[in-house]
Design an enzyme around this catalytic site. Structure first.
Site: not given
Ligand code: GLU
Length: 490
Positions: A254-258
């Site tokens: 998800s966006k949390r990873h990049g």
């Protein structure tokens, strides 16, 4: 039967890398098998957060970028037109009518409030969630009356209350589902649009799809769709559920990873072949040799569903960067120059449009950094010193200055270099190299004690490509200007 596969994106936003992996697998399978690949737009969810029409162009662009063009889609048209579900509504309605007539689907008039209460109660009691089938046995005259009164309704699939469904998945093997645990899925919404379950099934049938490749998150819909095929008397296609893609922490990517939206990867300057190579490895193993760097042709040659694994794949951004660097390195310099120039223009290092002299200069500079570039956008930092106005101490790395301009021989070194460089009959790396070696001897210091301060004086930093190639590329005028500014101000 020749293979026919489809990629069926929903226009919910810039395509996610996971969706594009599916598209790549579809394309590869069609290419490998000599089959057909189509792309269909699944735009029947019109809720504002699920419908972003501007992303349709993004979907198209991403496929063009990756070089995985379908045989037919809404862009080109084709035998299965239209390829946009919102333009196919009568086809779904026909199937709905047939299902209702045969008793396999029913109109449900339950209000939103009632469904909410039902859900709250299920939670309270801890009973399984799902529609309680209240409208399933509604007498036909009641149903007709509600409809005549203009009450909104949805159409639900009447799932069997007993028995099992067997999914033979090409990736996961056989999976059994108990029908009684399956919800009576909504097939047609009150706005007249079908849900995914109905629309995808009808289209896959009408378009003659032989294999459905899709993300594992759709696994739960399989029993409902298989039932739908059964009651319509249709042979279901082969299902292949592709493994989920996780971030480094083993949580769903998800966006949390990049960044996960494709646009970002284009903007950063990932080459299409690097992206295809990287994405295809997320859930597919290349064969016995486990080779990781493969050309697109090699991948086409090797790709089969047998190589797809059910184990989650990890999206490793560092690995992608490394891989991209490998592909940049292998590319002809002319290609990289052409791809890098827009980044330099955007950063203001070149005029817009660049002048002929600027282009000539960029052509000398960019290949010097091609080896080190991992993404095209890095070119801006890597070659910035060649374009920036370096005017000592402006633009100079402070640490580099403290370390290398502090050496005792700095002034004579700069004086000698200026004099020697001015007198060079020709501005070439080879002559610059011999001039600097001669000065090193005269000064009686180590070569490194000359190379480093010279690099800092001409580029403002300690790292970079070969010093003499760098100075050659900088040109006589710029180099002397920089050396003189340092000499007068240190
Ligand atoms: N429209 C679905 C999506 O965007 C497609 C799922 C499928 O491939 O069947 O994820």
């Amino acid at each position: 039967m020749p293979v026919k596969v489809r990629f069926a994106p929903s226009p919910t936003g810039s395509p996610h890398v996971g969706n594009l992996r599916t598209a790549i697998y579809d394309w590869l399978m069609a290419k490998h098998e000599g089959g057909e690949f189509l792309v269909r737009l699944e735009d029947t969810d019109r809720s504002p957060d699920r419908y972003a029409p501007e992303s349709i162009a993004d979907i198209e662009e991403s496929m063009r970028y990756l070089g995985i063009l379908p045989d037919s889609w809404w862009v080109s048209g084709g035998a299965d037109s239209p390829y946009v579900q919102s333009e196919r509504l009568p086809r779904y309605q026909e199937v709905i009518d047939e299902l209702i007539t045969k008793g396999h689907a029913y109109k449900c008039f339950c209000t939103k409030e009632r469904l909410e209460q039902m859900r709250a109660r299920q939670q309270e009691l801890g009973t399984p969630s799902g529609y309680d089938r209240r409208c399933r046995n509604l007498p036909p005259e009641d149903s007709a009356r509600y409809e005549a009164e203009g009450l909104p309704y949805v159409v639900r699939l009447a799932m069997p209350l007993e028995g099992t469904c067997l999914l033979k998945d090409a990736v996961r093997g056989e999976i059994k589902y108990e029908y009684r645990l399956q919800d009576d899925q909504v097939l047609l919404k009150s706005d007249g649009f079908p849900t995914y379950f109905l629309a995808a099934t009808v289209d896959d049938r009408l378009m003659g799809i032989t294999h459905i490749l899709r993300g594992e998150e759709w696994l739960g819909s399989a029993p409902k769709m298989i039932h739908l095929y059964a009651v319509m008397g249709w042979e279901p296609p082969v299902f292949a559920h592709l493994p989920v893609i996780l971030g480094a922490d083993k949580k769903k990517l998800s966006k949390r990873h990049g960044a996960t939206n494709f646009r970002w990867f284009i903007e950063q300057g990932y080459l299409p072949e690097a992206l295809v190579n990287f994405l295809v490895l997320l859930g597919w193993s290349t064969g016995e040799d486990n080779r990781e760097l493969l050309t697109v042709n090699e991948i086409v040659e090797r790709f089969t569903l047998q190589g797809v694994t059910e184990h989650p794949a990890i999206f490793d951004y560092e690995k992608l960067k490394w891989m991209n660097g490998q592909y940049i390195r292998k590319s002809p310099p002319g290609r990289i120059i052409g791809l890098c120039i827009p980044y330099l223009v955007k950063a203001g290092l070149l005029s817009n449009p660049p002048t002929t002299e600027e282009i000539a200069y960029a052509r000398r500079i960019i290949p010097l950094e091609q080896e080190r570039m991992k993404t095209l956008s890095e070119v801006v930092d890597l070659v910035g010193v060649f374009f920036q106005k370096l005017d000592y101490p402006e633009g100079y790395d402070e640490k580099a200055v403290a370390k290398w301009f502090g050496v005792a021989h700095i002034k004579p070194l700069l004086e000698k270099e200026i004099a020697a460089f001015e007198a060079l009959p020709e501005w070439s790396a080879a002559l610059l190299d011999s001039a600097v070696r001669a000065i090193t001897e005269e000064l009686g210091v180590k070569f490194a004690e000359v190379v480093h301060p010279t690099r800092v004086a001409t580029t403002g930093r300690t790292v970079g490509p070969g010093l003499f190639e760098t100075i050659e590329a900088l040109g006589k005028e710029r180099t002397l200007e920089r050396l003189r500014a340092v000499l007068t101000r240190i």
